[in-house]
Write a protein that holds these residues in place. Sequence first.
Motif, PDB file in Angstrom:
ATOM      1  N   VAL A  82      17.564  -4.001 -26.790  1.00  0.00           N
ATOM      2  CA  VAL A  82      16.550  -5.210 -27.140  1.00  0.00           C
ATOM      3  C   VAL A  82      16.329  -6.208 -26.143  1.00  0.00           C
ATOM      4  O   VAL A  82      15.387  -6.557 -25.533  1.00  0.00           O
ATOM      5  N   GLU A  83      17.499  -6.513 -25.180  1.00  0.00           N
ATOM      6  CA  GLU A  83      17.318  -7.057 -23.841  1.00  0.00           C
ATOM      7  C   GLU A  83      16.439  -6.335 -22.911  1.00  0.00           C
ATOM      8  O   GLU A  83      15.586  -6.795 -22.396  1.00  0.00           O
ATOM      9  N   SER A  84      16.499  -4.999 -22.761  1.00  0.00           N
ATOM     10  CA  SER A  84      15.567  -4.372 -21.995  1.00  0.00           C
ATOM     11  C   SER A  84      14.292  -4.376 -22.386  1.00  0.00           C
ATOM     12  O   SER A  84      13.248  -4.803 -21.641  1.00  0.00           O
ATOM     13  N   LEU A  85      13.803  -4.548 -23.797  1.00  0.00           N
ATOM     14  CA  LEU A  85      12.458  -4.780 -24.499  1.00  0.00           C
ATOM     15  C   LEU A  85      12.121  -6.066 -23.968  1.00  0.00           C
ATOM     16  O   LEU A  85      10.859  -6.158 -23.409  1.00  0.00           O
ATOM     17  N   GLU A  86      12.681  -6.877 -24.147  1.00  0.00           N
ATOM     18  CA  GLU A  86      12.557  -8.387 -23.762  1.00  0.00           C
ATOM     19  C   GLU A  86      12.350  -8.413 -22.161  1.00  0.00           C
ATOM     20  O   GLU A  86      11.116  -9.286 -21.845  1.00  0.00           O
ATOM     21  N   ALA A  87      13.017  -7.908 -21.534  1.00  0.00           N
ATOM     22  CA  ALA A  87      13.050  -8.001 -19.940  1.00  0.00           C
ATOM     23  C   ALA A  87      11.878  -7.335 -19.429  1.00  0.00           C
ATOM     24  O   ALA A  87      11.107  -7.784 -18.351  1.00  0.00           O
ATOM     25  N   ASN A  88      11.347  -6.230 -20.219  1.00  0.00           N
ATOM     26  CA  ASN A  88      10.049  -5.674 -19.651  1.00  0.00           C
ATOM     27  C   ASN A  88       8.786  -6.035 -20.670  1.00  0.00           C
ATOM     28  O   ASN A  88       7.837  -5.206 -20.644  1.00  0.00           O
ATOM     29  N   ASP A  89       8.800  -7.065 -21.092  1.00  0.00           N
ATOM     30  CA  ASP A  89       7.818  -7.771 -21.732  1.00  0.00           C
ATOM     31  C   ASP A  89       7.121  -6.871 -23.139  1.00  0.00           C
ATOM     32  O   ASP A  89       5.819  -6.740 -22.910  1.00  0.00           O
ATOM     33  N   VAL A  90       7.954  -5.744 -23.298  1.00  0.00           N
ATOM     34  CA  VAL A  90       7.440  -5.285 -24.622  1.00  0.00           C
ATOM     35  C   VAL A  90       7.420  -6.091 -25.690  1.00  0.00           C
ATOM     36  O   VAL A  90       8.327  -6.674 -26.104  1.00  0.00           O
ATOM     37  N   THR A  91       6.219  -6.050 -26.385  1.00  0.00           N
ATOM     38  CA  THR A  91       6.102  -6.963 -27.737  1.00  0.00           C
ATOM     39  C   THR A  91       6.877  -6.109 -28.883  1.00  0.00           C
ATOM     40  O   THR A  91       6.593  -4.976 -29.211  1.00  0.00           O
ATOM     41  N   ILE A  92       7.655  -6.701 -29.459  1.00  0.00           N
ATOM     42  CA  ILE A  92       8.422  -6.358 -30.634  1.00  0.00           C
ATOM     43  C   ILE A  92       7.560  -6.883 -31.898  1.00  0.00           C
ATOM     44  O   ILE A  92       7.161  -7.656 -32.035  1.00  0.00           O
ATOM     45  N   ASP A  93       7.479  -5.680 -32.588  1.00  0.00           N
ATOM     46  CA  ASP A  93       6.349  -5.512 -33.719  1.00  0.00           C
ATOM     47  C   ASP A  93       7.045  -6.068 -34.993  1.00  0.00           C
ATOM     48  O   ASP A  93       6.540  -6.728 -35.737  1.00  0.00           O
ATOM     49  N   ASP A  94       8.398  -5.806 -34.918  1.00  0.00           N
ATOM     50  CA  ASP A  94       9.180  -6.118 -35.987  1.00  0.00           C
ATOM     51  C   ASP A  94      10.568  -6.329 -35.843  1.00  0.00           C
ATOM     52  O   ASP A  94      11.077  -5.165 -35.214  1.00  0.00           O
ATOM     53  N   GLY A  95      11.543  -7.206 -36.378  1.00  0.00           N
ATOM     54  CA  GLY A  95      12.778  -7.299 -36.026  1.00  0.00           C
ATOM     55  C   GLY A  95      13.303  -7.894 -34.867  1.00  0.00           C
ATOM     56  O   GLY A  95      12.246  -8.586 -34.217  1.00  0.00           O
ATOM     57  N   PRO A  96      14.525  -7.814 -34.233  1.00  0.00           N
ATOM     58  CA  PRO A  96      15.550  -7.050 -35.055  1.00  0.00           C
ATOM     59  C   PRO A  96      15.936  -7.807 -36.540  1.00  0.00           C
ATOM     60  O   PRO A  96      15.734  -8.760 -36.698  1.00  0.00           O
ATOM     61  N   LYS A  97      15.990  -6.871 -37.536  1.00  0.00           N
ATOM     62  CA  LYS A  97      16.466  -7.213 -38.762  1.00  0.00           C
ATOM     63  C   LYS A  97      17.191  -5.853 -39.405  1.00  0.00           C
ATOM     64  O   LYS A  97      17.386  -4.865 -38.945  1.00  0.00           O
ATOM     65  N   ALA A  98      17.752  -6.362 -40.630  1.00  0.00           N
ATOM     66  CA  ALA A  98      18.780  -5.382 -41.152  1.00  0.00           C
ATOM     67  C   ALA A  98      17.648  -4.474 -42.071  1.00  0.00           C
ATOM     68  O   ALA A  98      16.773  -4.940 -42.656  1.00  0.00           O
ATOM     69  N   THR A  99      18.013  -3.342 -41.992  1.00  0.00           N
ATOM     70  CA  THR A  99      17.120  -2.241 -42.787  1.00  0.00           C
ATOM     71  C   THR A  99      18.424  -1.408 -43.312  1.00  0.00           C
ATOM     72  O   THR A  99      19.466  -1.482 -43.203  1.00  0.00           O
ATOM     73  N   SER A 100      18.015  -0.109 -44.097  1.00  0.00           N
ATOM     74  CA  SER A 100      18.939   0.673 -44.668  1.00  0.00           C
ATOM     75  C   SER A 100      19.661   1.582 -43.775  1.00  0.00           C
ATOM     76  O   SER A 100      20.471   2.270 -43.849  1.00  0.00           O
ATOM     77  N   TYR A 101      19.043   1.536 -42.403  1.00  0.00           N
ATOM     78  CA  TYR A 101      19.915   2.263 -41.378  1.00  0.00           C
ATOM     79  C   TYR A 101      20.747   1.372 -40.448  1.00  0.00           C
ATOM     80  O   TYR A 101      21.456   1.941 -39.639  1.00  0.00           O
ATOM     81  N   GLY A 102      20.798   0.020 -40.636  1.00  0.00           N
ATOM     82  CA  GLY A 102      21.605  -0.763 -39.879  1.00  0.00           C
ATOM     83  C   GLY A 102      20.654  -1.863 -39.427  1.00  0.00           C
ATOM     84  O   GLY A 102      19.784  -2.436 -40.370  1.00  0.00           O
TER      85      GLY A 102
END
Length: 119
Positions: A82-102
Amino acid sequence: MVENVGTISHLLIQAVDLERSVEFYTDVVGFHIKERTDFGDGRPLVIFEERMGLTELPADRAEAGQAVEHVAFQVPEFDALVESLEANDVTIDDGPKATSYGTSVYFFDPDGNRIECHD
């Protein structure tokens, strides 16, 4: 940069005719249904024991030919990703959030493919 992305967790395919596809994957391919439930946006979801799921293909995505809803990876260092996504200006479409996978985060690769990563 994240050192180890992990392994493919599951693949979610969108079907024009959900029940026809379920019959194909169970009767022809030999997959086993693990669960029938609803996807996060309310569409029906069929999860197979073989790490694949099926949901309905929305009309707006059918024109673009998007049969794969998303590819999911289980990552050992979720917070670092998540830190890498944010540091590289990747737009997060959804989350982080709790799902059935964690805990999951959804984003798009440069070609518009939807990616889920979870812990």
